[in-house]
Design an enzyme around this catalytic site. Structure first.
Site, PDB file in Angstrom:
ATOM      1  N   SER A 121       0.829  -1.207   0.000  1.00  0.00           N
ATOM      2  CA  SER A 121       0.000   0.000   0.000  1.00  0.00           C
ATOM      3  C   SER A 121       0.857   1.249   0.000  1.00  0.00           C
ATOM      4  O   SER A 121       0.377   2.326  -0.333  1.00  0.00           O
ATOM      5  CB  SER A 121      -0.854   0.061   1.269  1.00  0.00           C
ATOM      6  OG  SER A 121      -1.589  -1.104   1.429  1.00  0.00           O
ATOM      7  N   HIS A 142      -1.508  -2.738  -7.078  1.00  0.00           N
ATOM      8  CA  HIS A 142      -2.163  -2.409  -5.802  1.00  0.00           C
ATOM      9  C   HIS A 142      -3.681  -2.541  -5.903  1.00  0.00           C
ATOM     10  O   HIS A 142      -4.363  -1.684  -6.457  1.00  0.00           O
ATOM     11  CB  HIS A 142      -1.754  -0.981  -5.394  1.00  0.00           C
ATOM     12  CG  HIS A 142      -2.277  -0.575  -4.058  1.00  0.00           C
ATOM     13  ND1 HIS A 142      -2.648   0.701  -3.752  1.00  0.00           N
ATOM     14  CD2 HIS A 142      -2.511  -1.315  -2.933  1.00  0.00           C
ATOM     15  CE1 HIS A 142      -3.082   0.742  -2.504  1.00  0.00           C
ATOM     16  NE2 HIS A 142      -3.007  -0.459  -1.990  1.00  0.00           N
ATOM     17  N   GLU A 154      -4.073   0.017  -8.852  1.00  0.00           N
ATOM     18  CA  GLU A 154      -3.005   0.940  -9.255  1.00  0.00           C
ATOM     19  C   GLU A 154      -1.827   0.106  -9.759  1.00  0.00           C
ATOM     20  O   GLU A 154      -1.394  -0.831  -9.073  1.00  0.00           O
ATOM     21  CB  GLU A 154      -2.549   1.790  -8.057  1.00  0.00           C
ATOM     22  CG  GLU A 154      -3.569   2.837  -7.617  1.00  0.00           C
ATOM     23  CD  GLU A 154      -3.153   3.579  -6.344  1.00  0.00           C
ATOM     24  OE1 GLU A 154      -3.521   4.745  -6.211  1.00  0.00           O
ATOM     25  OE2 GLU A 154      -2.487   2.981  -5.469  1.00  0.00           O
ATOM     26  N   ASN A 192      -3.890   6.059  -1.525  1.00  0.00           N
ATOM     27  CA  ASN A 192      -3.497   6.064  -0.114  1.00  0.00           C
ATOM     28  C   ASN A 192      -2.911   7.391   0.336  1.00  0.00           C
ATOM     29  O   ASN A 192      -2.930   7.714   1.522  1.00  0.00           O
ATOM     30  CB  ASN A 192      -2.521   4.927   0.180  1.00  0.00           C
ATOM     31  CG  ASN A 192      -3.281   3.704   0.634  1.00  0.00           C
ATOM     32  OD1 ASN A 192      -4.231   3.805   1.401  1.00  0.00           O
ATOM     33  ND2 ASN A 192      -2.894   2.555   0.134  1.00  0.00           N
TER      34      ASN A 192
HETATM   35  P1  NAD Z   1      -2.866  -9.573   6.489  1.00  0.00           P
HETATM   36  O1  NAD Z   1      -2.179  -9.285   7.772  1.00  0.00           O
HETATM   37  O2  NAD Z   1      -4.334  -9.816   6.477  1.00  0.00           O
HETATM   38  O3  NAD Z   1      -2.180 -10.819   5.748  1.00  0.00           O
HETATM   39  C1  NAD Z   1      -0.788 -10.927   5.536  1.00  0.00           C
HETATM   40  C2  NAD Z   1      -0.487 -12.394   5.371  1.00  0.00           C
HETATM   41  O4  NAD Z   1       0.837 -12.567   4.883  1.00  0.00           O
HETATM   42  C3  NAD Z   1      -0.578 -13.181   6.700  1.00  0.00           C
HETATM   43  O5  NAD Z   1      -1.485 -14.247   6.543  1.00  0.00           O
HETATM   44  C4  NAD Z   1       0.858 -13.675   6.906  1.00  0.00           C
HETATM   45  O6  NAD Z   1       0.919 -14.930   7.542  1.00  0.00           O
HETATM   46  C5  NAD Z   1       1.312 -13.751   5.460  1.00  0.00           C
HETATM   47  N1  NAD Z   1       2.714 -14.007   5.153  1.00  0.00           N
HETATM   48  C6  NAD Z   1       3.105 -14.871   4.198  1.00  0.00           C
HETATM   49  N2  NAD Z   1       4.412 -14.908   4.097  1.00  0.00           N
HETATM   50  C7  NAD Z   1       4.902 -14.081   5.015  1.00  0.00           C
HETATM   51  C8  NAD Z   1       6.209 -13.723   5.381  1.00  0.00           C
HETATM   52  N3  NAD Z   1       7.287 -14.233   4.795  1.00  0.00           N
HETATM   53  N4  NAD Z   1       6.352 -12.827   6.349  1.00  0.00           N
HETATM   54  C9  NAD Z   1       5.264 -12.303   6.951  1.00  0.00           C
HETATM   55  N5  NAD Z   1       3.980 -12.624   6.640  1.00  0.00           N
HETATM   56  C10 NAD Z   1       3.809 -13.506   5.679  1.00  0.00           C
HETATM   57  O7  NAD Z   1      -2.489  -8.330   5.540  1.00  0.00           O
HETATM   58  P2  NAD Z   1      -3.315  -7.765   4.292  1.00  0.00           P
HETATM   59  O8  NAD Z   1      -4.292  -6.769   4.779  1.00  0.00           O
HETATM   60  O9  NAD Z   1      -3.753  -8.894   3.430  1.00  0.00           O
HETATM   61  O10 NAD Z   1      -2.163  -6.939   3.561  1.00  0.00           O
HETATM   62  C11 NAD Z   1      -1.208  -7.569   2.738  1.00  0.00           C
HETATM   63  C12 NAD Z   1      -0.540  -6.532   1.858  1.00  0.00           C
HETATM   64  O11 NAD Z   1      -1.534  -5.868   1.077  1.00  0.00           O
HETATM   65  C13 NAD Z   1       0.198  -5.442   2.627  1.00  0.00           C
HETATM   66  O12 NAD Z   1       1.331  -5.066   1.898  1.00  0.00           O
HETATM   67  C14 NAD Z   1      -0.820  -4.306   2.655  1.00  0.00           C
HETATM   68  O13 NAD Z   1      -0.231  -3.039   2.789  1.00  0.00           O
HETATM   69  C15 NAD Z   1      -1.484  -4.465   1.301  1.00  0.00           C
HETATM   70  N6  NAD Z   1      -2.851  -3.933   1.181  1.00  0.00           N
HETATM   71  C16 NAD Z   1      -3.739  -4.073   2.197  1.00  0.00           C
HETATM   72  C17 NAD Z   1      -5.032  -3.571   2.035  1.00  0.00           C
HETATM   73  C18 NAD Z   1      -6.068  -3.727   3.117  1.00  0.00           C
HETATM   74  O14 NAD Z   1      -7.101  -3.041   3.055  1.00  0.00           O
HETATM   75  N7  NAD Z   1      -5.872  -4.586   4.089  1.00  0.00           N
HETATM   76  C19 NAD Z   1      -5.410  -2.944   0.837  1.00  0.00           C
HETATM   77  C20 NAD Z   1      -4.477  -2.850  -0.188  1.00  0.00           C
HETATM   78  C21 NAD Z   1      -3.193  -3.337  -0.011  1.00  0.00           C
END
Ligand code: NAD
Length: 287
Positions: A121, A142, A154, A192
């Site tokens: 993000s 993204h 994005e 963002n």
């Molecule tokens: P989340 O915490 O729900 O999930 C992250 C997952 O990654 C976990 O299940 C974790 O176990 C896993 N994972 C796998 N390999 C890993 C490793 N080597 N080290 C650490 N964790 C590991 O997070 P999310 O909300 O799905 O976000 C994931 C990405 O997407 C982030 O970069 C976030 O910024 C981005 N993002 C999130 C949103 C949102 O609204 N949540 C929106 C757009 C982008």
């Protein structure tokens, strides 16, 4: 490589975003290999995807047969070595080191055509790609939350990203039913960066006891927003939202207008991450 050559998509991270992205790709007909660190996490993700598809069946958006077909296209793994695909979409925690480590491992086991993307993000795409041998085949992709619903993606060009990677990703977005917008690699990209004030200012108002978080949410919805800032933070993940604010704040050299809030820091310290942990600004009874 063109979009027709893409058969398999690897999704790294089966959390909130990884689940949605895997579902979207499988719905578009791609084979998906979905990774997380432990089988309990991938099992949970497959269950969540199934629940989401069951809802689509109940709304007559897909048939029961299509639900089975989509699910059969998603395979789960807990071994990074299984992640060989034409496109890799990484959606692990918002930590630079974790992302860099994954890509350097995946570059070694994929062929010299594979495209690597991050769903970050807010972490600079160029920084994630630094250290890769083929940063020209790396970009930001993204998605927004919930990925199966939100149309926008994005496409973020890092300093080294080449033109054919950007073209391929835009074609890929079209194929999975998304609308892509190109963004440059600046802090928070587009959405963002602009949306940061929605959260930061609302948290500031809460700190100053202007009103309650419920009050702010209600007012913003009455003003025309689909969700209030606190409901939205709980949906996104308070931890994820906090990391994004920190990255944008640091990316703009600690510009005070992006300063992270103590309230949000406390929620993260307490493990009150929002919907995914059962408690954030609101409480969510376990189903
Ligand atoms: P989340 O915490 O729900 O999930 C992250 C997952 O990654 C976990 O299940 C974790 O176990 C896993 N994972 C796998 N390999 C890993 C490793 N080597 N080290 C650490 N964790 C590991 O997070 P999310 O909300 O799905 O976000 C994931 C990405 O997407 C982030 O970069 C976030 O910024 C981005 N993002 C999130 C949103 C949102 O609204 N949540 C929106 C757009 C982008």
């Amino acid at each position: 490589m063109n979009v027709e050559s893409i058969k398999k998509v690897a999704v790294v991270g089966a959390g909130t975003m990884g689940q949605g992205i895997a579902q979207v790709c499988a719905q578009a007909g791609f084979s998906v290999i979905l990774f997380d660190l432990e089988s309990s996490l991938t099992d949970k993700a497959l269950l969540k995807i199934k629940e989401s598809l069951v809802q689509l069946v109940s709304k007559n958006k897909i048939t029961a047969q299509q639900q089975d077909d989509i699910l059969s296209r998603i395979e789960a793994t807990n071994d990074l070595h299984d992640l060989q695909a034409e496109i890799v979409i990484e959606a692990v925690i918002e930590k630079l080191e974790a992302k860099q480590k994954i890509f350097s491992a995946l570059e070694g086991i994929n062929n010299n055509q594979s495209i690597f993307t991050t769903n970050t993000s807010s972490i600079p795409v160029t920084q994630i790609a630094s250290g890769l041998r083929h940063a020209e085949r790396f970009a930001g992709l993204h998605f927004f939350n919930p990925a199966p619903v939100m149309k926008l993606v994005e496409v973020i060009r890092g300093v080294a990203t080449n033109e054919s990677t950007v073209t391929l990703l835009k074609d890929f977005c079209k194929k999975i039913g998304k609308t892509s917008v190109e963004a440059t690699d600046s802090p928070g990209f587009i959405v963002n960066r602009v949306a940061r004030h929605f959260y930061v200012e609302s948290l500031k108002a809460l700190e100053e006891n202007v009103t309650t978080h419920e009050g702010i949410d209600q007012l913003m919805k009455n003003a025309g927003f689909k969700m209030g800032p606190f409901e939205l933070m709980d949906l996104i993940g308070v931890d994820v939202n906090f990391s994004v604010t920190n990255s944008v704040y640091n990316g703009f050299h600690q510009d005070g207008k992006f300063r992270p809030s103590r309230i949000q820091q406390q929620k993260v310290d307490a493990g009150h991450y929002g919907r995914k942990s059962g408690k954030g600004f609101y409480e969510y009874p376990k189903k």
